[in-house]
Design an enzyme around this catalytic site. Structure first.
Site: not given
Ligand code: N1C
Length: 263
Positions: A82, A163
């Site tokens: 992420c 993400c």
């Protein structure tokens, strides 16, 4: 002799398949895994190469489908942390120089799939040997060519995997505007970001040092991008000439006013 050897007829307008494609792809795959990402040690480069080859050899290079690449995409995919995904459009050289110097960010070319395919070309031919080394179709000759279908599919997967906070580097010196809805970023990636996984999109709008200042964060095409993204519930930050990247541009323009530390 009196008879000139006629050059082989060029069927398509783009360059042909990269010479030694198998060795190049295998070499890149092994290099990526053994030298850079030992945590991916279970990837089978030979299988990955064969799935790429099977996607296009002996096929009409205008009839490639996402299904042709499905096995390759599954074999080569790996997790992406992420907050690290970095998208780009019309800033290919700069963005890749930046990710080489800053391990906090990853472009598609810093994943196994993009690393293997970066700046090479490939396409098939129905007759033996099944690979066309002379020429390959350009996008304006046929949409469903091996390169276009590959990059669209790889870009879609790369966007789906993102993400946290994601970034995009756009070109504020591009004549047609920094954001183009026909680009892969504008037509594939922004629509495949998952609002349940991605919270913010940071836009880095980079102008060439001393180059045309075609567009800034308040420009029209950026406003269009911001409204598309806001409608999809992402928080947006646009930054003109993001300094860490500008400093890389300054390597080539150290004396320019924009590059001096005190102004
Ligand atoms: O059409 P673009 O840019 O907006 O595509 C860039 C965008 C990036 O965020 C990447 O994740 O889409 C992904 N991508 C590549 O990583 C890539 N590497 C090489 C898309 N295309 C890529 N290429 C080739 O460059 C491919 O042939 C495609 O058509 C061009 C896109 O370049 P662009 O217009 O600057």
């Amino acid at each position: 002799g009196r008879h000139e050897v006629s050059p082989k007829m060029l069927k398509w307008k783009d360059r042909g398949t990269t010479k030694n494609l198998q060795e190049v792809v295998l070499g890149r795959c092994y290099n990526y895994i053994t030298a850079q990402h030992p945590e991916l040690g279970d990837k089978d480069c030979l299988k990955i190469w064969e799935s790429l080859k099977d996607a296009f050899i002996y096929k009409n290079p205008c009839n490639i489908t996402p299904e042709d690449y499905q096995p390759l995409m599954e074999l080569a995919s790996h997790p992406i942390p992420c907050n690290k995904s970095l998208f780009w459009s019309r800033t290919g050289d700069l963005v890749h120089r930046y990710t080489k110097s800053n391990q906090n960010f990853l472009t598609l070319e810093d994943t196994l799939l993009g690393y293997m395919a970066d700046r090479i070309s490939w396409c098939g031919d129905p007759s033996a040997p099944g690979i066309n080394y002379e020429s390959c179709p350009k996008r304006n000759e046929c949409e469903s060519n091996p390169g276009s279908v590959f990059w669209k599919m790889a870009s879609k997967m790369f966007a789906e995997a993102a993400c946290g906070v994601v970034q995009v580097m756009l070109n504020g010196s591009a004549e047609a505007g920094a954001f183009r809805s026909s680009s892969i970023f504008g037509s594939v990636e922004i629509f495949n970001l998952d609002p349940d996984k991605v919270s913010e999109v940071h836009i880095w709008l980079m102008q060439d040092i001393g180059g045309p200042q075609s567009e800034s964060c308040s420009g029209h095409s950026i406003q269009r991008l911001v409204s598309i993204l806001e409608e999809r519930n992402f928080k947006i930050i646009c930054e003109d000439n993001y300094r860490p990247v500008q400093l890389l541009q300054c390597v080539h323009n150290p004396d320019h006013a924009d590059c001096r530390l005190c102004t």
